[in-house]
Design an enzyme around this catalytic site. Structure first.
Site, mmCIF file in Angstrom:
data_model
loop_
_atom_site.group_PDB
_atom_site.id
_atom_site.type_symbol
_atom_site.label_atom_id
_atom_site.label_comp_id
_atom_site.label_asym_id
_atom_site.label_seq_id
_atom_site.Cartn_x
_atom_site.Cartn_y
_atom_site.Cartn_z
ATOM 1 N N ASP A 137 -0.263 45.454 18.739
ATOM 2 C CA ASP A 137 0.042 44.469 17.713
ATOM 3 C C ASP A 137 -0.310 45.147 16.392
ATOM 4 O OD1 ASP A 137 0.740 42.277 16.248
ATOM 5 O OD2 ASP A 137 -0.326 40.825 17.487
ATOM 6 N N TRP A 138 0.142 44.553 15.294
ATOM 7 C CA TRP A 138 -0.027 45.241 14.009
ATOM 8 C C TRP A 138 -1.508 45.282 13.625
ATOM 9 C CZ3 TRP A 138 4.235 45.579 16.073
ATOM 10 C CH2 TRP A 138 5.322 46.229 15.497
#
Ligand code: BGC
Length: 734
Positions: A266-267
Site C-alpha cells: 500500500d502507499w
C-alpha cells in the site's frame, strides 16, 4: 418501395455486423497469452542488478520504471475499485489537472455486493477494466475485500460486506472481467485492515480460525479462482509484524496458495528493507509520500527496495535469487498486461458502461421498510413531493479518499427524480449543509443552518409527501478512508430534522445514502426506507427507477444493521477489541462476525444480513435436498421452487445457510454456503438448484493447522434472508 426495403435490409445487416465485431462479448474473447517461464528467464538474464532493483519500487506516485534499452515498458497503476481515478501528479498527491481523464463512476462495491448477482460483477469488472485500459493503466488498484467487522470503519463502502462466501463469489467475476482486458486487478488490502482508525500502526491479534474462515477466504478465492495478477499489502500489523511483509501471510499467499503474481505495497506500508525483501513484497509504492527529503537527489532511490536493497544484494546479505523471484513476477505481470501484444485500447464513458453502472446501482438498492406501500411513488397530477436533505444534491464521487473519482457526469438523486417525474411536482430544500470540504469536518459558517432548516420545514408543509435523502457522506470521519466514524448516529443533527419533518408532515419516506449501517432511532417515524449506497454516475437515474417503480428493488443487505453499536460482535468486547488500546487490538468475537454473531448470540439486528424487500411477493416451496446422508466427497444439491405471487415482475435471492449444532469446536449457528438470484414475471415459478460441496462445511482446525470436516448432523436452512428461513432440513455426513 423496393429500394427502401433493400436499404432497410442493408442497414440491418450492417448493424448486426458491427454489433458482432464490436460487441463487448467479442472483446472479451481475447486470449491472455500464457507466459512461459523460459521467456521470462531469457529476459531476466539480460538485466543488470541495478535494473532489477529499479523494477521493485516506484519512480513516481503511480508508476514504476521499465528498462528503456530493452524496450520494457513502465508499469502504470491507478485507483480504484469504483472507476479510474483522475491523473495524479508525478511526485505529489495533487491532481495533475488533466482535462481528458474524466470517466464513468461505477457504484461502490458495497452496492455491488448487495446485488447478490455475480454476473453483474463480471460486467462491472469488464467495464471498469476497459476504462482502465483506455486510460493506459496496467494495474487497477481494486477491488477491496476486507471483511465488514464494525459499522464505524470509514472504508466499508469500498468492500464487499461481512460474509466471506458472498465476498468470494462477488470478487472472482470482477477480477476475471478486469483482467480480460489485459489490465491487472489488485485485490486489497492483504490482510486484516478492518478499520481505518490507527491503520498505520495497529497490531491485529486474531485466532487462526477467524483468519482462515473469515478474513482470508475472499483473498484465497481471488488467487485460486480469480487468478488475480496483483495483491496489495495493508498498513496494519498482524501478530507484531507489518502485513505488507509478514512471514505468516507471505507463506499463506505465495507458498500455500501458489500466488504467481506481484505483491504491491500500500502507499507507504513498507517499513524495512530486509523484511520486505524476504517476506514477499515485490513492488514498493508511496513510501514517504511527496518525496523523501528535499535534496535534489531522486528520493525514490531511498525507498526500502531501492538503494538500501541494492546494497544488501551487493554485499551478499540478501541472495540474488530473492530479487530474481520478484523480477520474474514483475516480468510476468508485464507479459499479462503491457507486453501482451493482443491487448486492445479500451473505451470510456460509453453507453454500455453507463448501462452497467445503472444496472448495478438499481439492483443494489435495498428496500428495508415499506409501510402503507409508501414506495413506489406514482407520478400523478396534483402530487407534490418535497425532496429534502443535503444528499439529494451532494456529489458522492468526490471525497472518500483514494476511491475518489472525477466522473464525466454524476446524476444527483434530485436531478434523477426531476427527470423521471413529469406530472407530480418536485420541490426541494437542503435542510442542512456540510460544505464541499472533504478533509474538514467543520460545518462552514457561510451556511446558516437555522435558516436551511426553517426553509426545509416550510417546504415540507407545502408537500403531500416527503422524501428525505440523508445519511452519511464522503467527508473525513464519515464514509472516508483515513479514519473511522466517531458515532453510530446520523451526523449533522439529522435525527432532529427527521423528527421535525415528521411533526409537520407524517407522510415521510427516506433514502439512506451510506456505505455503512447507522443507528435508526427514527425508524418508527418513517413509512418507507430505501438503502441506496453510493451509486456513481447514474445514481439519480437508478434511484428514480426504484422510487417510481420502473424497477422493482431486489438488493439484499451484504452486512447486518445492529440496533445499537454494542450489539455488534467487535464492539461488544469493548475498546481492546475495537479500536484497540493504541498498540494492539484483539478480535475477540473471533469467527462470530456480523450475522454469525447476531444469530449465535440471539441478538436481534435492526436489519439482518441478506434482508431486502420487493414490490412483489415471493413464495419458496418444494425445498428439498437430493438426499440426507452424505459422505465426505459428496455434493449437497438443494432444490427450491420460487414463485412470484404478486402483481409485478421482480427478483428474489434464495439463500442457503448451513450450521452444525453439535460440534467439538465453537460454531456459528449458520453460515452462508450458496445463493441464487431469480428473476420472475408475475405468477411465474422456477425451480432452482444450488450445489454445495461437503468440503465447504470444513472448519479450520487449529489442533492440526488444517481444514477438517466433522462427521455428524448438519442443518440446512433455506430462506430469503439470514433471519427469514422458510425450511430447515437435517442431513448427516459420514
Ligand atoms: C490506499 C489504497 C490506494 C493507495 C493509492 C492508499 O492510501 O489505502 O487503497 O490504492 O492509497 O492511492
Amino acid at each position: 418501395m423496393k429500394s427502401t426495403l433493400k436499404h432497410r435490409y442493408i442497414s440491418v445487416i450492417l448493424f448486426l455486423f458491427f454489433n458482432i465485431i464490436f460487441s463487448q462479448n467479442n472483446l472479451l474473447e481475447k486470449i491472455i497469452p500464457k507466459v512461459s517461464d523460459k521467456k521470462i528467464d531469457s529476459i531476466l538474464m539480460l538485466l543488470t542488478l541495478e535494473e532489477k532493483v529499479a523494477m521493485c519500487h516506484a519512480q513516481s506516485k503511480f508508476s514504476t520504471k521499465g528498462v528503456e534499452r530493452l524496450g520494457i515498458p513502465e508499469i502504470w497503476m491507478s485507483d480504484g475499485p469504483h472507476g479510474v481515478r483522475a491523473e495524479i501528479s508525478w511526485d505529489s498527491w495533487n491532481y495533475a489537472g488533466w482535462t481528458n481523464d474524466s470517466i464513468t463512476a461505477f457504484p461502490a462495491l458495497t452496492c455491488l455486493a448487495a446485488t447478490f448477482n455475480p454476473k453483474l460483477s463480471s460486467q462491472f469488472g469488464v467495464s471498469i477494466g476497459e476504462e482502465a485500459l483506455y486510460r493506459e493503466k496496467d494495474v487497477l488498484l481494486g477491488p477491496g475485500v476486507n471483511i465488514y467487522r464494525t459499522p464505524l470503519n470509514g472504508r466499508n463502502f469500498e468492500y464487499l460486506g461481512e460474509d466471506p462466501y458472498l465476498a468470494s463469489k462477488m470478487v472472482v467475476p470482477y477480477i476475471k472481467g478486469v483482467q480480460k482486458n489485459g489490465v491487472a486487478a489488485c485485490v486489497k488490502h492483504f490482510a486484516l485492515n478492518n478499520q481505518e482508525h490507527l491503520r498505520n500502526t495497529i497490531n491485529v491479534e486474531v485466532s487462526d480460525r477467524a483468519l482462515y474462515e473469515i478474513y482470508l477466504p475472499a483473498f484465497k478465492a481471488a488467487v485460486l479462482e480469480g487468478k488475480v495478477w496483483t495483491i496489495m499489502g495493508a498498513y496494519n500489523k498482524f501478530r507484531g509484524t507489518y502485513t505488507t511483509h509478514n512471514p505468516t501471510l507471505y507463506k499463506i499467499l505465495k507458498k500455500d496458495w501458489g500466488f504467481d503474481g506481484v505483491v504491491i505495497s500500500d502507499w507507504s506500508s513498507a517499513h524495512s528493507t530486509k523484511e520486505a525483501a524476504l517476506y514477499g513484497l515485490d513492488i514498493e509504492m508511496g513510501t514517504g509520500t511527496d518525496g523523501l527529503g528535499s535534496n535534489s537527489k531522486n528520493h525514490y532511490d531511498n525507498y526500502f527496495l531501492a538503494n538500501p536493497f541494492l546494497e544488501l544484494l551487493k554485499s551478499g546479505d540478501i541472495s540474488e535469487s530473492i530479487i530474481n523471484d520478484k523480477v520474474r513476477r514483475i516480468l510476468r505481470l508485464r507479459y499479462r498486461t503491457n507486453m501482451n501484444l493482443s491487448r486492445g485500447f479500451g473505451r470510456i464513458n460509453n453507453k454500455e458502461h453507463h448501462d452497467v453502472a445503472k444496472k448495478v446501482a438499481t439492483e443494489g438498492i435495498v428496500l428495508l421498510k415499506n409501510e402503507n406501500n409508501f414506495f413506489p411513488i406514482e407520478d400523478k397530477e396534483g402530487l407534490t413531493i418535497a425532496v429534502i436533505g443535503e444528499n439529494a444534491t451532494r456529489s458522492m464521487t468526490a471525497g472518500g479518499g483514494s476511491s475518489e473519482l472525477k466522473p464525466q457526469f454524476e446524476i444527483s438523486p434530485l436531478e434523477g427524480l426531476k427527470q423521471r417525474y413529469k406530472k407530480a411536482k418536485i420541490i426541494h430544500a437542503m435542510g442542512y449543509a456540510t460544505g464541499p470540504s472533504v478533509y474538514d469536518n467543520v460545518i462552514p459558517s457561510k451556511f446558516n443552518q437555522d435558516s436551511l432548516r426553517v426553509e426545509a420545514l416550510g417546504i415540507a408543509k407545502k408537500a403531500d409527501i416527503i422524501l428525505y435523502i440523508g445519511g452519511l457522506n464522503k467527508s473525513h470521519l464519515q464514509d472516508c478512508e483515513g479514519d473511522d466514524r466517531q458515532s453510530y448516529k446520523l451526523p449533522y443533527n439529522q435525527e432532529e430534522l427527521i423528527d421535525q419533518l415528521k411533526a409537520i408532515n407524517p407522510k415521510l419516506g427516506m433514502l439512506l445514502v451510506t456505505g455503512n449501517a447507522v443507528d435508526m432511532p427514527w425508524l418508527s417515524k418513517i413509512d418507507g426506507l430505501l438503502q441506496t449506497w453510493y451509486l456513481g454516475s447514474m445514481a439519480g437515474h437508478a434511484i428514480a427507477d426504484v422510487v417510481s417503480g420502473d424497477v422493482n428493488p431486489s438488493g439484499k443487505l451484504p452486512f447486518s444493521f445492529p440496533k445499537k453499536l454494542k450489539d455488534n460482535g467487535a464492539h461488544f468486547y469493548g475498546e481492546l477489541s475495537y479500536p484497540g488500546d493504541g498498540t494492539n487490538q484483539y478480535y475477540k468475537e473471533d469467527i462470530l462476525v456480523g450475522y454469525r454473531w447476531h444469530d449465535t448470540k440471539e441478538i436481534e439486528p435492526q436489519y439482518a444480513f441478506g434482508f431486502g424487500l420487493s414490490y412483489t411477493n415471493f413464495n419458496l416451496s418444494e425445498i428439498e435436498t437430493n438426499k440426507t446422508k452424505y459422505s465426505l466427497h459428496d455434493t449437497i444439491n438443494v432444490s427450491c421452487k420460487v414463485t412470484n405471487t404478486g402483481e409485478i415482475k421482480g427478483s428474489e435471492v434464495v439463500q442457503i445457510y448451513i450450521g452444525k449444532e453439535k460440534s467439538k469446536v465453537k460454531r456459528a449457528l449458520k453460515e452462508l454456503k450458496g445463493f441464487e438470484k431469480v428473476n420472475l414475471d408475475k405468477g411465474d415459478s422456477k425451480i432452482i438448484n444450488i450445489s454445495i460441496p461437503i468440503s465447504s462445511l470444513a472448519f479450520y482446525d487449529e489442533s492440526i493447522s488444517n481444514w477438517n470436516i466433522e462427521k455428524g448432523t448438519y442443518t440446512v436452512y433455506v430462506g430469503n434472508a439470514s433471519n427469514n428461513v422458510t425450511k430447515t432440513i437435517t442431513i448427516s455426513v459420514k
